[in-house]
Design an enzyme around this catalytic site. Structure first.
Site, PDB file in Angstrom:
ATOM      1  N   PHE A   1       0.836  -1.197   0.000  1.00 11.80           N
ATOM      2  CA  PHE A   1       0.000   0.000   0.000  1.00 11.80           C
ATOM      3  C   PHE A   1       0.873   1.249   0.000  1.00 11.80           C
ATOM      4  O   PHE A   1       2.057   1.208   0.349  1.00 11.80           O
ATOM      5  CB  PHE A   1      -0.933   0.014   1.222  1.00 11.80           C
ATOM      6  CG  PHE A   1      -0.212   0.107   2.544  1.00 11.80           C
ATOM      7  CD1 PHE A   1       0.019   1.339   3.147  1.00 11.80           C
ATOM      8  CD2 PHE A   1       0.249  -1.027   3.193  1.00 11.80           C
ATOM      9  CE1 PHE A   1       0.687   1.431   4.354  1.00 11.80           C
ATOM     10  CE2 PHE A   1       0.920  -0.951   4.401  1.00 11.80           C
ATOM     11  CZ  PHE A   1       1.141   0.286   4.990  1.00 11.80           C
ATOM     12  N   CYS A   2       0.280   2.349  -0.422  1.00 10.15           N
ATOM     13  CA  CYS A   2       0.948   3.648  -0.413  1.00 10.15           C
ATOM     14  C   CYS A   2      -0.127   4.723  -0.260  1.00 10.15           C
ATOM     15  O   CYS A   2      -1.298   4.410  -0.032  1.00 10.15           O
ATOM     16  CB  CYS A   2       1.774   3.856  -1.678  1.00 10.15           C
ATOM     17  SG  CYS A   2       0.812   3.701  -3.204  1.00 10.15           S
ATOM     18  N   THR A   3       0.222   5.976  -0.387  1.00  9.81           N
ATOM     19  CA  THR A   3      -0.717   7.062  -0.093  1.00  9.81           C
ATOM     20  C   THR A   3      -1.932   7.056  -1.005  1.00  9.81           C
ATOM     21  O   THR A   3      -3.072   7.035  -0.544  1.00  9.81           O
ATOM     22  CB  THR A   3      -0.006   8.424  -0.182  1.00  9.81           C
ATOM     23  OG1 THR A   3       1.140   8.418   0.669  1.00  9.81           O
ATOM     24  CG2 THR A   3      -0.946   9.547   0.240  1.00  9.81           C
TER      25      THR A   3
END
Length: 292
Positions: free
Chosen positions: A174-176
Protein backbone atom coordinates in the site's frame (compact mmCIF):
# COMPACT_ATOMS: atom_id res chain seq x y z
CA UNK A 1 -17.47 25.87 4.75
CA UNK A 2 -14.36 24.51 2.99
CA UNK A 3 -13.86 26.57 -0.16
CA UNK A 4 -10.84 24.79 -1.68
CA UNK A 5 -10.92 21.44 -3.48
CA UNK A 6 -7.84 19.20 -3.31
CA UNK A 7 -7.57 16.74 -6.20
CA UNK A 8 -5.15 13.81 -6.13
CA UNK A 9 -4.90 12.03 -9.46
CA UNK A 10 -2.82 9.74 -11.65
CA UNK A 11 -3.06 7.52 -14.70
CA UNK A 12 -0.57 5.39 -16.59
CA UNK A 13 -1.16 6.20 -20.25
CA UNK A 14 1.06 6.67 -23.30
CA UNK A 15 1.69 10.40 -23.79
CA UNK A 16 3.14 10.99 -27.24
CA UNK A 17 4.10 14.64 -26.61
CA UNK A 18 4.63 15.11 -22.89
CA UNK A 19 6.21 18.55 -23.35
CA UNK A 20 3.12 19.84 -25.18
CA UNK A 21 0.86 18.50 -22.42
CA UNK A 22 3.07 20.18 -19.83
CA UNK A 23 2.69 23.57 -21.56
CA UNK A 24 -1.07 23.18 -21.95
CA UNK A 25 -1.43 22.36 -18.25
CA UNK A 26 0.68 25.39 -17.30
CA UNK A 27 -1.65 27.69 -19.23
CA UNK A 28 -4.83 26.14 -17.83
CA UNK A 29 -3.65 25.98 -14.22
CA UNK A 30 -2.35 29.56 -14.24
CA UNK A 31 -5.56 30.80 -15.79
CA UNK A 32 -7.57 29.16 -13.00
CA UNK A 33 -5.15 29.97 -10.13
CA UNK A 34 -4.54 26.28 -9.39
CA UNK A 35 -1.66 25.42 -7.07
CA UNK A 36 0.19 22.19 -6.39
CA UNK A 37 2.29 19.79 -8.43
CA UNK A 38 1.58 17.81 -11.58
CA UNK A 39 4.16 15.45 -13.10
CA UNK A 40 3.92 14.69 -16.80
CA UNK A 41 5.91 11.89 -18.45
CA UNK A 42 5.68 9.64 -21.50
CA UNK A 43 4.05 7.06 -19.21
CA UNK A 44 1.24 9.30 -17.91
CA UNK A 45 0.35 11.94 -15.34
CA UNK A 46 0.49 12.18 -11.54
CA UNK A 47 -0.05 14.89 -8.97
CA UNK A 48 -2.03 16.72 -6.32
CA UNK A 49 -3.43 20.21 -6.78
CA UNK A 50 -5.75 22.61 -5.00
CA UNK A 51 -8.13 25.26 -6.28
CA UNK A 52 -11.70 26.49 -6.40
CA UNK A 53 -14.51 24.13 -7.40
CA UNK A 54 -14.65 25.78 -10.83
CA UNK A 55 -10.86 25.53 -11.28
CA UNK A 56 -10.58 21.85 -10.37
CA UNK A 57 -13.56 21.00 -12.54
CA UNK A 58 -11.88 22.77 -15.47
CA UNK A 59 -8.69 20.76 -14.97
CA UNK A 60 -10.57 17.50 -14.56
CA UNK A 61 -12.62 18.05 -17.70
CA UNK A 62 -9.54 18.99 -19.70
CA UNK A 63 -7.69 15.82 -18.68
CA UNK A 64 -10.72 13.73 -19.60
CA UNK A 65 -10.89 15.46 -22.98
CA UNK A 66 -7.28 14.54 -23.82
CA UNK A 67 -7.73 10.87 -23.01
CA UNK A 68 -7.12 10.53 -19.27
CA UNK A 69 -10.46 8.81 -18.85
CA UNK A 70 -9.38 6.11 -16.39
CA UNK A 71 -7.72 8.27 -13.76
CA UNK A 72 -7.43 7.27 -10.14
CA UNK A 73 -9.03 10.50 -8.95
CA UNK A 74 -9.91 11.58 -5.41
CA UNK A 75 -11.07 14.86 -3.90
CA UNK A 76 -10.89 16.28 -0.41
CA UNK A 77 -11.53 19.77 0.92
CA UNK A 78 -9.85 22.52 2.92
CA UNK A 79 -10.64 26.10 3.98
CA UNK A 80 -7.66 27.46 2.02
CA UNK A 81 -5.03 26.46 -0.55
CA UNK A 82 -2.86 23.60 0.65
CA UNK A 83 0.04 24.52 -1.65
CA UNK A 84 2.10 27.69 -1.97
CA UNK A 85 2.63 27.63 -5.73
CA UNK A 86 2.19 25.73 -8.98
CA UNK A 87 4.70 23.25 -10.42
CA UNK A 88 4.17 21.36 -13.67
CA UNK A 89 7.15 19.02 -14.05
CA UNK A 90 8.31 17.05 -17.08
CA UNK A 91 10.02 13.79 -16.07
CA UNK A 92 10.93 10.35 -17.40
CA UNK A 93 8.57 8.63 -14.91
CA UNK A 94 5.49 9.87 -13.07
CA UNK A 95 6.77 8.02 -10.00
CA UNK A 96 10.45 7.11 -10.05
CA UNK A 97 11.26 3.45 -9.51
CA UNK A 98 14.34 3.45 -11.74
CA UNK A 99 13.56 -0.01 -13.14
CA UNK A 100 11.46 -0.51 -16.25
CA UNK A 101 7.98 -1.89 -15.54
CA UNK A 102 4.68 -1.41 -17.35
CA UNK A 103 1.65 -1.38 -15.01
CA UNK A 104 -0.64 -1.23 -18.04
CA UNK A 105 0.52 -4.72 -19.03
CA UNK A 106 1.14 -6.40 -15.68
CA UNK A 107 -0.06 -5.28 -12.25
CA UNK A 108 -1.05 -6.81 -8.92
CA UNK A 109 -4.59 -7.68 -7.82
CA UNK A 110 -6.54 -4.61 -6.72
CA UNK A 111 -8.35 -4.77 -3.39
CA UNK A 112 -11.04 -2.24 -2.53
CA UNK A 113 -10.77 -0.80 1.01
CA UNK A 114 -13.19 -3.29 2.60
CA UNK A 115 -11.57 -6.21 0.77
CA UNK A 116 -8.14 -4.97 1.89
CA UNK A 117 -9.41 -4.67 5.46
CA UNK A 118 -10.34 -8.36 5.52
CA UNK A 119 -7.37 -9.57 3.48
CA UNK A 120 -4.59 -8.12 5.65
CA UNK A 121 -6.01 -9.81 8.74
CA UNK A 122 -5.05 -13.20 7.30
CA UNK A 123 -2.02 -14.59 9.18
CA UNK A 124 -0.12 -15.65 6.06
CA UNK A 125 -0.10 -12.21 4.38
CA UNK A 126 3.06 -10.07 4.28
CA UNK A 127 2.02 -6.39 4.43
CA UNK A 128 4.52 -3.89 3.05
CA UNK A 129 4.37 -0.11 3.30
CA UNK A 130 6.00 1.14 0.09
CA UNK A 131 6.27 4.77 1.23
CA UNK A 132 9.37 6.51 2.57
CA UNK A 133 10.57 5.92 6.12
CA UNK A 134 9.36 9.27 7.52
CA UNK A 135 5.87 8.64 6.12
CA UNK A 136 5.76 5.29 7.93
CA UNK A 137 6.52 7.05 11.23
CA UNK A 138 3.43 9.24 10.86
CA UNK A 139 1.07 6.27 10.58
CA UNK A 140 0.63 2.84 9.00
CA UNK A 141 -1.47 -0.33 9.04
CA UNK A 142 -1.25 -2.82 11.89
CA UNK A 143 1.44 -5.38 11.18
CA UNK A 144 2.94 -3.53 8.20
CA UNK A 145 6.64 -3.78 7.41
CA UNK A 146 8.69 -0.61 6.99
CA UNK A 147 11.28 -1.16 4.22
CA UNK A 148 13.15 1.88 5.62
CA UNK A 149 13.56 3.41 2.18
CA UNK A 150 14.28 7.11 1.78
CA UNK A 151 13.06 7.11 -1.83
CA UNK A 152 11.02 4.79 -4.03
CA UNK A 153 14.11 4.10 -6.13
CA UNK A 154 15.49 2.05 -3.21
CA UNK A 155 12.57 -0.40 -3.34
CA UNK A 156 14.09 -2.90 -5.85
CA UNK A 157 17.17 -3.26 -3.60
CA UNK A 158 14.87 -3.90 -0.63
CA UNK A 159 13.09 -6.65 -2.57
CA UNK A 160 16.37 -8.28 -3.55
CA UNK A 161 17.68 -8.26 0.01
CA UNK A 162 14.57 -9.06 2.04
CA UNK A 163 11.93 -10.68 -0.18
CA UNK A 164 13.77 -12.97 -2.59
CA UNK A 165 12.75 -16.02 -0.52
CA UNK A 166 9.08 -14.93 -0.30
CA UNK A 167 8.04 -15.46 -3.92
CA UNK A 168 5.46 -18.07 -2.88
CA UNK A 169 3.93 -15.84 -0.19
CA UNK A 170 0.94 -13.50 -0.35
CA UNK A 171 2.33 -9.96 -0.61
CA UNK A 172 0.04 -7.00 0.11
CA UNK A 173 1.35 -3.49 -0.54
CA UNK A 174 0.00 0.00 0.00
CA UNK A 175 0.95 3.65 -0.41
CA UNK A 176 -0.72 7.06 -0.09
CA UNK A 177 -2.81 7.21 -3.25
CA UNK A 178 -2.03 3.93 -5.01
CA UNK A 179 0.48 4.99 -7.67
CA UNK A 180 3.62 3.50 -6.10
CA UNK A 181 1.88 0.15 -5.79
CA UNK A 182 1.04 0.15 -9.49
CA UNK A 183 4.79 -0.07 -10.07
CA UNK A 184 5.82 -2.08 -7.01
CA UNK A 185 3.30 -4.84 -7.75
CA UNK A 186 4.26 -4.82 -11.42
CA UNK A 187 7.91 -5.14 -10.41
CA UNK A 188 7.27 -8.07 -8.06
CA UNK A 189 5.29 -9.92 -10.73
CA UNK A 190 8.11 -9.24 -13.19
CA UNK A 191 10.52 -10.76 -10.65
CA UNK A 192 8.51 -13.97 -10.36
CA UNK A 193 6.32 -13.39 -7.31
CA UNK A 194 3.06 -15.31 -7.54
CA UNK A 195 0.45 -13.58 -5.36
CA UNK A 196 0.74 -9.79 -5.25
CA UNK A 197 -2.03 -7.48 -4.05
CA UNK A 198 -2.44 -3.76 -3.47
CA UNK A 199 -4.90 -1.32 -1.93
CA UNK A 200 -6.98 0.35 -4.65
CA UNK A 201 -6.77 4.12 -4.28
CA UNK A 202 -4.24 3.82 -1.46
CA UNK A 203 -4.49 4.92 2.15
CA UNK A 204 -6.56 7.97 1.25
CA UNK A 205 -9.28 5.73 -0.19
CA UNK A 206 -9.20 3.49 2.90
CA UNK A 207 -9.50 6.47 5.27
CA UNK A 208 -12.44 7.78 3.24
CA UNK A 209 -14.29 4.45 3.17
CA UNK A 210 -13.60 2.63 6.43
CA UNK A 211 -15.06 4.01 9.70
CA UNK A 212 -12.47 4.82 12.40
CA UNK A 213 -14.05 2.40 14.87
CA UNK A 214 -13.42 -0.49 12.46
CA UNK A 215 -10.09 0.69 11.06
CA UNK A 216 -6.78 -1.15 11.07
CA UNK A 217 -4.96 2.12 10.34
CA UNK A 218 -2.92 3.60 13.19
CA UNK A 219 -1.85 7.25 13.25
CA UNK A 220 -2.19 9.72 10.40
CA UNK A 221 -1.40 9.61 6.68
CA UNK A 222 1.40 11.95 5.66
CA UNK A 223 0.56 14.16 2.68
CA UNK A 224 2.89 16.46 0.76
CA UNK A 225 1.10 19.73 1.36
CA UNK A 226 0.31 22.17 4.17
CA UNK A 227 -2.04 19.71 5.86
CA UNK A 228 0.98 17.44 6.60
CA UNK A 229 -1.21 14.66 7.98
CA UNK A 230 -4.82 13.52 7.45
CA UNK A 231 -6.95 11.08 9.42
CA UNK A 232 -10.19 9.18 8.85
CA UNK A 233 -12.59 10.93 6.54
CA UNK A 234 -9.46 12.52 4.99
CA UNK A 235 -9.89 15.25 7.61
CA UNK A 236 -7.04 17.43 8.81
CA UNK A 237 -4.83 15.65 11.34
CA UNK A 238 -2.57 16.84 14.15
CA UNK A 239 0.80 16.10 12.53
CA UNK A 240 3.03 19.14 12.06
CA UNK A 241 6.09 19.67 9.89
CA UNK A 242 9.57 20.93 10.68
CA UNK A 243 10.11 23.82 8.29
CA UNK A 244 13.83 23.46 8.80
CA UNK A 245 14.03 19.98 7.20
CA UNK A 246 10.48 19.00 6.22
CA UNK A 247 10.26 15.99 8.56
CA UNK A 248 6.78 15.20 9.95
CA UNK A 249 6.48 15.83 13.69
CA UNK A 250 4.18 14.11 16.15
CA UNK A 251 3.16 15.46 19.57
CA UNK A 252 6.28 14.11 21.35
CA UNK A 253 8.54 15.71 18.73
CA UNK A 254 7.07 19.14 19.48
CA UNK A 255 8.23 18.94 23.11
CA UNK A 256 11.78 17.85 22.26
CA UNK A 257 14.50 20.32 23.37
CA UNK A 258 15.76 20.63 19.79
CA UNK A 259 12.37 21.66 18.41
CA UNK A 260 12.10 25.34 17.52
CA UNK A 261 9.13 26.30 15.40
CA UNK A 262 10.20 27.05 11.84
CA UNK A 263 13.88 26.42 12.68
CA UNK A 264 14.79 22.90 13.79
CA UNK A 265 13.73 19.58 15.25
CA UNK A 266 15.36 16.47 16.70
CA UNK A 267 15.86 15.10 13.17
CA UNK A 268 17.81 18.05 11.77
CA UNK A 269 19.25 20.02 14.70
CA UNK A 270 22.68 18.39 14.43
CA UNK A 271 22.77 18.72 10.64
CA UNK A 272 22.28 22.48 10.21
CA UNK A 273 24.76 25.23 11.04
CA UNK A 274 24.11 28.17 13.34
CA UNK A 275 24.10 30.42 10.26
CA UNK A 276 21.34 28.31 8.71
CA UNK A 277 19.34 28.34 11.93
CA UNK A 278 19.68 32.13 12.05
CA UNK A 279 18.24 32.37 8.51
CA UNK A 280 15.39 30.07 9.46
CA UNK A 281 14.63 32.23 12.53
CA UNK A 282 14.54 35.34 10.37
CA UNK A 283 12.19 33.59 7.92
CA UNK A 284 9.96 32.46 10.80
CA UNK A 285 9.82 35.96 12.31
CA UNK A 286 8.75 37.36 8.92
CA UNK A 287 5.97 34.79 8.73
CA UNK A 288 4.72 35.74 12.20
CA UNK A 289 4.69 39.44 11.28
CA UNK A 290 2.86 38.72 8.03
CA UNK A 291 0.10 36.87 9.89
CA UNK A 292 -0.49 39.69 12.39
Amino acid sequence: MDAIVIAALYQFKVVNDAAALQEALKVLCREHAIRGTLIVAPEGINGTVSGSREAIDALHHYLLSVGFDSMEYKESFAPEHTFKKLKIKLKKEIVTLGVHVDPREKVGTYLQPKEWHEFIQQPDVIIIDTRNDYEFLTGTFEGAIDPETKSFGEFPAYVEKHLKDAKDKKIAMFCTGGIRCEKSTSYLLQEGFGEVYHLKGGILNYLAEVPPEESLWKGECFVFDRRVGVCHGVDLGQTKMCFGCGHPLMADDLTHPHFEDGVSCAYCFEHTTEAQKARFRMRQSQKVVAVK
